[in-house]
Design a protein around this motif. Structure first.
Motif, PDB file in Angstrom:
ATOM      1  N   LEU A 137       0.994  16.451  14.110  1.00 54.05           N
ATOM      2  CA  LEU A 137       1.225  16.735  12.856  1.00 54.05           C
ATOM      3  C   LEU A 137       0.874  15.455  11.946  1.00 54.05           C
ATOM      4  O   LEU A 137       0.944  14.262  12.488  1.00 54.05           O
ATOM      5  CB  LEU A 137       2.918  16.522  12.605  1.00 54.05           C
ATOM      6  CG  LEU A 137       3.213  16.618  10.975  1.00 54.05           C
ATOM      7  CD1 LEU A 137       2.856  17.932  10.114  1.00 54.05           C
ATOM      8  CD2 LEU A 137       4.827  16.401  10.906  1.00 54.05           C
ATOM      9  N   TRP A 138      -0.079  15.852  10.825  1.00 55.25           N
ATOM     10  CA  TRP A 138      -0.718  14.539  10.190  1.00 55.25           C
ATOM     11  C   TRP A 138      -0.113  14.754   8.859  1.00 55.25           C
ATOM     12  O   TRP A 138      -0.014  15.746   8.110  1.00 55.25           O
ATOM     13  CB  TRP A 138      -2.550  15.007  10.315  1.00 55.25           C
ATOM     14  CG  TRP A 138      -2.937  14.987  11.520  1.00 55.25           C
ATOM     15  CD1 TRP A 138      -3.084  15.849  12.455  1.00 55.25           C
ATOM     16  CD2 TRP A 138      -3.785  13.810  12.184  1.00 55.25           C
ATOM     17  NE1 TRP A 138      -3.536  15.716  13.506  1.00 55.25           N
ATOM     18  CE2 TRP A 138      -3.843  14.359  13.505  1.00 55.25           C
ATOM     19  CE3 TRP A 138      -3.826  12.602  11.826  1.00 55.25           C
ATOM     20  CZ2 TRP A 138      -4.592  13.506  14.359  1.00 55.25           C
ATOM     21  CZ3 TRP A 138      -4.394  11.767  12.719  1.00 55.25           C
ATOM     22  CH2 TRP A 138      -4.858  12.198  14.085  1.00 55.25           C
ATOM     23  N   ARG A 139      -0.365  13.509   8.276  1.00 58.54           N
ATOM     24  CA  ARG A 139       0.173  13.424   6.620  1.00 58.54           C
ATOM     25  C   ARG A 139      -1.408  12.783   5.851  1.00 58.54           C
ATOM     26  O   ARG A 139      -1.905  11.989   6.174  1.00 58.54           O
ATOM     27  CB  ARG A 139       0.855  12.210   6.647  1.00 58.54           C
ATOM     28  CG  ARG A 139       1.590  11.913   5.044  1.00 58.54           C
ATOM     29  CD  ARG A 139       2.658  11.170   4.811  1.00 58.54           C
ATOM     30  NE  ARG A 139       2.271   9.832   5.108  1.00 58.54           N
ATOM     31  CZ  ARG A 139       2.719   9.071   6.104  1.00 58.54           C
ATOM     32  NH1 ARG A 139       3.575   9.399   6.966  1.00 58.54           N
ATOM     33  NH2 ARG A 139       2.242   7.857   6.468  1.00 58.54           N
ATOM     34  N   HIS A 140      -1.707  13.391   5.159  1.00 60.63           N
ATOM     35  CA  HIS A 140      -2.906  13.376   4.016  1.00 60.63           C
ATOM     36  C   HIS A 140      -2.418  12.990   2.594  1.00 60.63           C
ATOM     37  O   HIS A 140      -1.801  13.542   2.061  1.00 60.63           O
ATOM     38  CB  HIS A 140      -3.861  14.517   4.257  1.00 60.63           C
ATOM     39  CG  HIS A 140      -5.016  14.219   3.127  1.00 60.63           C
ATOM     40  ND1 HIS A 140      -6.130  13.367   3.751  1.00 60.63           N
ATOM     41  CD2 HIS A 140      -5.347  14.603   1.969  1.00 60.63           C
ATOM     42  CE1 HIS A 140      -7.082  13.403   2.524  1.00 60.63           C
ATOM     43  NE2 HIS A 140      -6.458  14.114   1.476  1.00 60.63           N
ATOM     44  N   ALA A 147      -8.288   6.928   7.230  1.00 60.49           N
ATOM     45  CA  ALA A 147      -7.979   8.006   8.261  1.00 60.49           C
ATOM     46  C   ALA A 147      -6.632   8.526   7.739  1.00 60.49           C
ATOM     47  O   ALA A 147      -5.622   7.754   7.404  1.00 60.49           O
ATOM     48  CB  ALA A 147      -8.235   7.761   9.537  1.00 60.49           C
ATOM     49  N   ASP A 148      -6.305   9.807   7.998  1.00 59.36           N
ATOM     50  CA  ASP A 148      -4.937  10.262   7.970  1.00 59.36           C
ATOM     51  C   ASP A 148      -4.062   9.822   8.727  1.00 59.36           C
ATOM     52  O   ASP A 148      -4.318   9.434   9.842  1.00 59.36           O
ATOM     53  CB  ASP A 148      -4.956  11.958   7.917  1.00 59.36           C
ATOM     54  CG  ASP A 148      -5.796  12.387   6.889  1.00 59.36           C
ATOM     55  OD1 ASP A 148      -5.934  11.774   5.794  1.00 59.36           O
ATOM     56  OD2 ASP A 148      -6.009  13.753   6.940  1.00 59.36           O
ATOM     57  N   THR A 149      -2.732   9.766   8.429  1.00 58.48           N
ATOM     58  CA  THR A 149      -1.792   9.353   9.394  1.00 58.48           C
ATOM     59  C   THR A 149      -1.086  10.277  10.423  1.00 58.48           C
ATOM     60  O   THR A 149      -0.789  11.224  10.034  1.00 58.48           O
ATOM     61  CB  THR A 149      -0.541   8.779   8.495  1.00 58.48           C
ATOM     62  OG1 THR A 149      -1.149   7.898   7.766  1.00 58.48           O
ATOM     63  CG2 THR A 149       0.505   8.037   9.369  1.00 58.48           C
ATOM     64  N   LEU A 150      -1.128  10.176  11.697  1.00 56.16           N
ATOM     65  CA  LEU A 150      -0.574  10.737  12.660  1.00 56.16           C
ATOM     66  C   LEU A 150       0.937  10.750  12.622  1.00 56.16           C
ATOM     67  O   LEU A 150       1.391   9.453  12.915  1.00 56.16           O
ATOM     68  CB  LEU A 150      -1.237  10.548  14.076  1.00 56.16           C
ATOM     69  CG  LEU A 150      -0.266  11.273  15.408  1.00 56.16           C
ATOM     70  CD1 LEU A 150      -0.681  12.863  15.003  1.00 56.16           C
ATOM     71  CD2 LEU A 150      -0.890  10.734  16.636  1.00 56.16           C
ATOM     72  N   VAL A 151       1.642  11.686  12.353  1.00 57.99           N
ATOM     73  CA  VAL A 151       2.981  11.417  12.268  1.00 57.99           C
ATOM     74  C   VAL A 151       3.890  11.963  13.446  1.00 57.99           C
ATOM     75  O   VAL A 151       4.681  11.532  13.708  1.00 57.99           O
ATOM     76  CB  VAL A 151       3.711  12.525  10.983  1.00 57.99           C
ATOM     77  CG1 VAL A 151       5.090  12.349  10.789  1.00 57.99           C
ATOM     78  CG2 VAL A 151       2.800  12.184   9.664  1.00 57.99           C
ATOM     79  N   PHE A 152       3.465  13.055  14.180  1.00 59.61           N
ATOM     80  CA  PHE A 152       4.018  13.397  15.491  1.00 59.61           C
ATOM     81  C   PHE A 152       3.149  14.075  16.374  1.00 59.61           C
ATOM     82  O   PHE A 152       2.008  14.765  15.999  1.00 59.61           O
ATOM     83  CB  PHE A 152       5.142  14.554  15.110  1.00 59.61           C
ATOM     84  CG  PHE A 152       5.901  14.904  16.176  1.00 59.61           C
ATOM     85  CD1 PHE A 152       7.066  14.170  16.666  1.00 59.61           C
ATOM     86  CD2 PHE A 152       5.926  15.853  16.892  1.00 59.61           C
ATOM     87  CE1 PHE A 152       7.976  14.675  17.483  1.00 59.61           C
ATOM     88  CE2 PHE A 152       6.497  16.683  17.838  1.00 59.61           C
ATOM     89  CZ  PHE A 152       7.510  15.805  18.218  1.00 59.61           C
TER      90      PHE A 152
END
Length: 266
Positions: A137-140, A147-152
């Motif tokens: 799961l990523w957050r943009h 880079a986008d944030t890896l959430v899970f």
């Protein structure tokens, strides 16, 4: 009252045997079938205010096009959608400005489900591994650099991720499921940078799905297996539910009450 609650749950397809006295009814649960009210004869139903015609055209010579994700932002100005243009189930995520009809300069490959945060500028999305298993799961943030944030990340190869949102738009819901086991994490949709919090700890043989209404989580759980499925409903006594045993039984069908501790969502 309990009669109204029992009627609501029965309409949702659940067989209600008993509602425990300790569990008060869920406030504000909508009644009825959800169908739009009838209009007088001869009167046309007005179009929805957010209804838009969004043309998706293939490029010259392109023989395949399949739509995947299709999510309008809460403020109705943007559309997050994904297309498979090869037939290989490789979906590329795009975002379209609905006022201009132009796509933003964003293309993210090998994506799956998407969900908007309530700020209409933060987009969550899932990506696949080499086996096409949804596992990250990523957050943009639209317009943000870097880079986008890896959430899970789901490390267990037997589990696949799915992404959605509660009907009241309060929480992003991340589900992780295998053949007979699932668990749920939630993210406050008004605070998209907050971490994904587990609702219940993963337990082999326990399946669940989640909704939220007026400050309470409602879970449908099954711990009797696929051969003898039996759904039970449990709900949180308050929000946030931050202590063990914060879920109480709402109804029980045929077996003893389900007892599972709650993990803090704070």
């Amino acid at each position: 009252d309990t009669a109204t609650l029992a009627e609501t749950l029965t309409m949702a397809g659940l067989e209600v045997e008993a509602i425990e006295p300790a569990a008060p009814p869920l406030p504000g649960v909508a009644q009825g079938t959800g169908a739009a009210p009838a209009l007088p004869a001869g009167q046309a139903r007005p179009a929805a205010a957010t209804e838009r015609n969004v043309p998706l055209r293939t490029e010259d010579g392109q023989l395949f096009l399949q739509l995947g994700a299709f999510e309008v932002s809460p403020d109705t100005t943007l559309l997050a959608y994904s297309l498979d243009e090869t037939g290989g189930l490789d979906y590329t995520l795009r975002v379209r400005d609905l006022a201009s009809g132009a796509d933003l300069p964003l293309r993210i490959e090998r994506t799956d489900a998407v969900a908007w945060a309530n700020d209409s500028r933060t987009l969550f999305y899932l990506t696949q591994d080499e086996a096409r298993r949804t596992y990250r799961l990523w957050r943009h943030r639209l317009g943000a650099e870097g880079a986008d944030t890896l959430v899970f990340e789901e490390a267990d190869e037997l589990f696949w991720l799915d992404l959605g949102k509660t009907r009241d738009e309060k929480y992003i819901v991340l589900s992780s499921a295998s053949r007979d086991t699932s668990d749920v994490h939630v993210i406050d949709a008004d605070r998209p940078e907050s971490p994904a919090r587990p609702v219940l700890p993963r337990r082999a043989g326990l399946e669940m799905s989640l909704e939220h209404r007026h400050g309470r989580f409602l879970l449908l759980v099954n711990d009797t297996g696929h051969l003898r499925p039996s759904q039970r409903a449990v709900w949180s006594r308050g929000e946030p539910a931050s202590r063990a045993n914060s879920f109480c039984n709402l109804l029980v069908r045929g077996t003893d009450p389900l007892t599972v501790p709650l993990v803090s969502t704070q």
